[in-house]
Motif scaffolding. Structure first.
Motif, mmCIF file in Angstrom:
data_model
loop_
_atom_site.group_PDB
_atom_site.id
_atom_site.type_symbol
_atom_site.label_atom_id
_atom_site.label_comp_id
_atom_site.label_asym_id
_atom_site.label_seq_id
_atom_site.Cartn_x
_atom_site.Cartn_y
_atom_site.Cartn_z
ATOM 1 N N THR A 1 -5.420 7.162 2.602
ATOM 2 C CA THR A 1 -6.488 6.874 1.638
ATOM 3 C C THR A 1 -6.878 5.389 1.614
ATOM 4 O OG1 THR A 1 -4.794 6.678 -0.079
ATOM 5 C CG2 THR A 1 -5.881 8.827 0.151
ATOM 6 N N THR A 2 -6.185 4.558 2.394
ATOM 7 C CA THR A 2 -6.450 3.118 2.389
ATOM 8 C C THR A 2 -7.610 2.790 3.328
ATOM 9 O OG1 THR A 2 -4.082 2.747 2.065
ATOM 10 C CG2 THR A 2 -5.419 0.838 2.682
ATOM 11 N N LEU B 1 3.750 5.596 -5.800
ATOM 12 C CA LEU B 1 3.777 5.532 -7.261
ATOM 13 C C LEU B 1 2.538 6.126 -7.914
ATOM 14 C CD1 LEU B 1 5.296 1.951 -7.659
ATOM 15 C CD2 LEU B 1 6.453 4.130 -8.067
ATOM 16 N N GLY B 2 1.623 6.637 -7.101
ATOM 17 C CA GLY B 2 0.490 7.379 -7.645
ATOM 18 C C GLY B 2 -0.724 6.560 -8.016
ATOM 19 N N THR C 1 0.830 -1.210 0.000
ATOM 20 C CA THR C 1 0.000 0.000 0.000
ATOM 21 C C THR C 1 0.861 1.255 0.000
ATOM 22 O OG1 THR C 1 -0.174 0.038 2.438
ATOM 23 C CG2 THR C 1 -1.894 -1.144 1.218
ATOM 24 N N THR C 2 1.965 1.215 0.738
ATOM 25 C CA THR C 2 2.854 2.382 0.792
ATOM 26 C C THR C 2 3.475 2.659 -0.563
ATOM 27 O OG1 THR C 2 3.347 1.920 3.116
ATOM 28 C CG2 THR C 2 4.858 3.369 1.954
ATOM 29 N N ALA D 1 3.984 -3.423 -6.934
ATOM 30 C CA ALA D 1 3.501 -2.044 -6.960
ATOM 31 C C ALA D 1 3.780 -1.398 -8.315
ATOM 32 C CB ALA D 1 4.146 -1.241 -5.838
ATOM 33 N N TYR D 2 4.959 -1.657 -8.866
ATOM 34 C CA TYR D 2 5.268 -1.121 -10.195
ATOM 35 C C TYR D 2 4.355 -1.742 -11.248
ATOM 36 C CZ TYR D 2 9.464 1.442 -8.826
ATOM 37 O OH TYR D 2 10.323 2.351 -8.280
#
Length: 477
Positions: A70-71, A27-28, A21-22, A295-296
């Motif tokens: 926002t999570t 990464l937007g 999540t971080t 995440a990427y």
């Protein structure tokens, strides 16, 4: 992967989920992000449970930072089933939760001992006076002055040592001929046995526990031990039940490809529950690297997960021990140094000039340097006797011109309990935190088992010496 907003749901609320999540936030990622965790509290460091059981840490010391604001984090909520056709998660609290992308970070669950009938209820929960050590609630069950630990794998040894530090009387029972018999040679195992015995732990090798009643544990040879609590540390297995019931491909773990996708393209798996190329992921380092890669991928840049070498380091300040698994067949040669008087031993297997497997006991500098060599895949240094004897051979200098050498050193994890790298510590030092105590407060390094304290102290000394030398060289004559 598209950059369009999508609803990402993560099942599991441990360090892997927090890292994901971080990184998604950094990464937007624009879509809704939900984390489901079946434990009532928020994310915490599971490797530090032994220090909680020993009384060295309080429960709040284990707490991880919060997820990005926002999570949507739902604690005390179990996912009971997946409807992959409709992309829905059925919740134990009632109702359903839709997803566009689902990430399984369900971790692992304890493996019961082979002869568990008298130790566990039919539903698999421990009987009175018996506990696993997988959750904070489990740690609170480790009561009494006399405890028996069943299983001398990494967790069993760490638990026994932590309880002993806390002033308890501890008996360690192990079915194998010596602790860690599946990972260490007989000679290193004998030295480890000596060290454990010298630290006040009673060892019963080649035995198992067949029953436990309040105040008493009975072994398979009929011996009865004074035992207020029996702790089951007999291994873990990936939690795959949810995935298997949903029809996803599983083996020991949930099968994933290089992008961490399961057999359903909308579902991914990371951490201890995932299995890639026949090997289940293990440990916080692998989980962190997987979360970064995923995440990427989820934000538009498909990034394969680079498999990590299997390095296991005992989280205990009393014993410096590391072993790395053989990666592909037998090595060309084996090199070892043995100090019987002080029960110290280093042994490495070499293939194509690189370390393929190792076991190092009682040589903290060699533990650190060999770990760096394995993680960075650097060639064995010319001064290999100095490497095994624990004389700093300067791997970072000798391999400074290697591709990725500096980055590999910076990313070396110094504090395994809190996943603090050399880069993190150096940045904190450069920001003005110059002592071990200050670095601990800033990064949490050394606040787990304490086994990295000497490394952090050495890093402080090296940085101070480097700064002094730099200033001296730059001063006018």
């Amino acid at each position: 992967m598209s950059r369009d907003p999508n609803r990402v749901v993560i099942i599991g609320n441990g360090p892997a989920a927090l890292r994901l999540t971080t990184r998604l936030h950094t990464l937007g990622h624009q879509g809704p992000l939900t984390v489901i965790g079946d434990e009532p509290e928020g994310a915490y460091q599971r490797p530090l449970l032994t220090s909680l059981a020993s009384g060295e840490l309080r429960a709040d010391h284990l707490r991880l930072p919060p997820h990005p604001a926002t999570t949507d984090v739902r604690t005390g909520t179990a996912a009971t089933a997946l409807d992959t056709a409709r992309r829905l998660i059925r919740l134990g609290t009632g109702g359903e939760l839709p997803y566009d992308t689902l990430v399984l970070a369900t971790g692992a669950c304890p493996t019961p001992p082979a002869r568990a009938t008298a130790l566990l209820h039919p539903d698999g929960t421990p009987r009175p006076g018996v506990t696993f050590l997988r959750t904070r609630a489990d740690a609170e069950r480790l009561t009494g002055a006399r405890l028996t630990v069943l299983g001398a794998g990494p967790l069993g040894i760490e638990t026994a040592l932590a309880l002993r530090r806390g002033g308890r009387t501890v008996t360690l029972v192990h079915e194998g001929p010596y602790p860690l018999h599946r990972h260490l040679s007989h000679e290193t195992g004998e030295f480890l046995t000596r060290r454990l015995t010298d630290l006040g732990i009673t060892l019963r090798a080649g035995r198992t526990v067949v029953s436990h009643t309040p105040g008493r544990s009975r072994l398979d040879d009929g011996e009865e031990l004074d035992s207020d609590t029996l702790v089951l540390c007999t291994g873990v297995r990936p939690r795959t039940g949810l995935a298997r019931a949903a029809g996803l491909r599983t083996a020991d773990g949930i099968l994933v490809d290089d992008l961490l996708r399961t057999s359903d393209p909308h579902i991914f798996a990371i951490g201890d529950c995932a299995e890639l190329h026949g090997t289940a992921a293990a440990g916080i380092e692998a989980a962190t690297t997987q979360a970064d890669a995923l995440a990427y991928t989820l934000t538009g840049t498909p990034t394969p997960y680079p498999p990590q070498p299997r390095i296991t380091r005992l989280r205990a300040p009393e014993i410096d021990l590391v072993w790395t698994e053989q990666t592909d067949g037998q090595g060309e040669s084996s090199i070892s140094v043995t100090d019987r008087t002080r029960a110290r031993r280093a042994r490495i297997t070499v293939r194509d000039g690189r370390v393929q497997g190792s076991e190092i006991l009682g040589l903290p500098q060699a533990v650190s340097d060999v770990t760096t060599l394995v993680r960075a895949a650097w060639p064995l240094p010319t001064d290999w006797p100095g490497l095994l004897l624990g004389t700093r051979f300067g791997p970072y200098t000798e391999h400074a011109d290697d591709a990725g050498g500096a980055d590999a050193h910076a990313c070396t994890v110094v504090c395994r309990c809190n996943n603090v790298t050399a880069k993190d510590l150096t940045a904190a030092w450069e920001a003005g935190h110059r002592t071990v105590t200050e670095l601990a407060a800033q990064t949490r390094a050394t606040t787990g088992c304490g086994g990295c304290t000497e490394e952090v102290q050495a890093l402080c000394q090296n940085l101070t010496a480097s700064r002094t030398a730099s200033h001296t060289a730059g001063s006018p004559r």
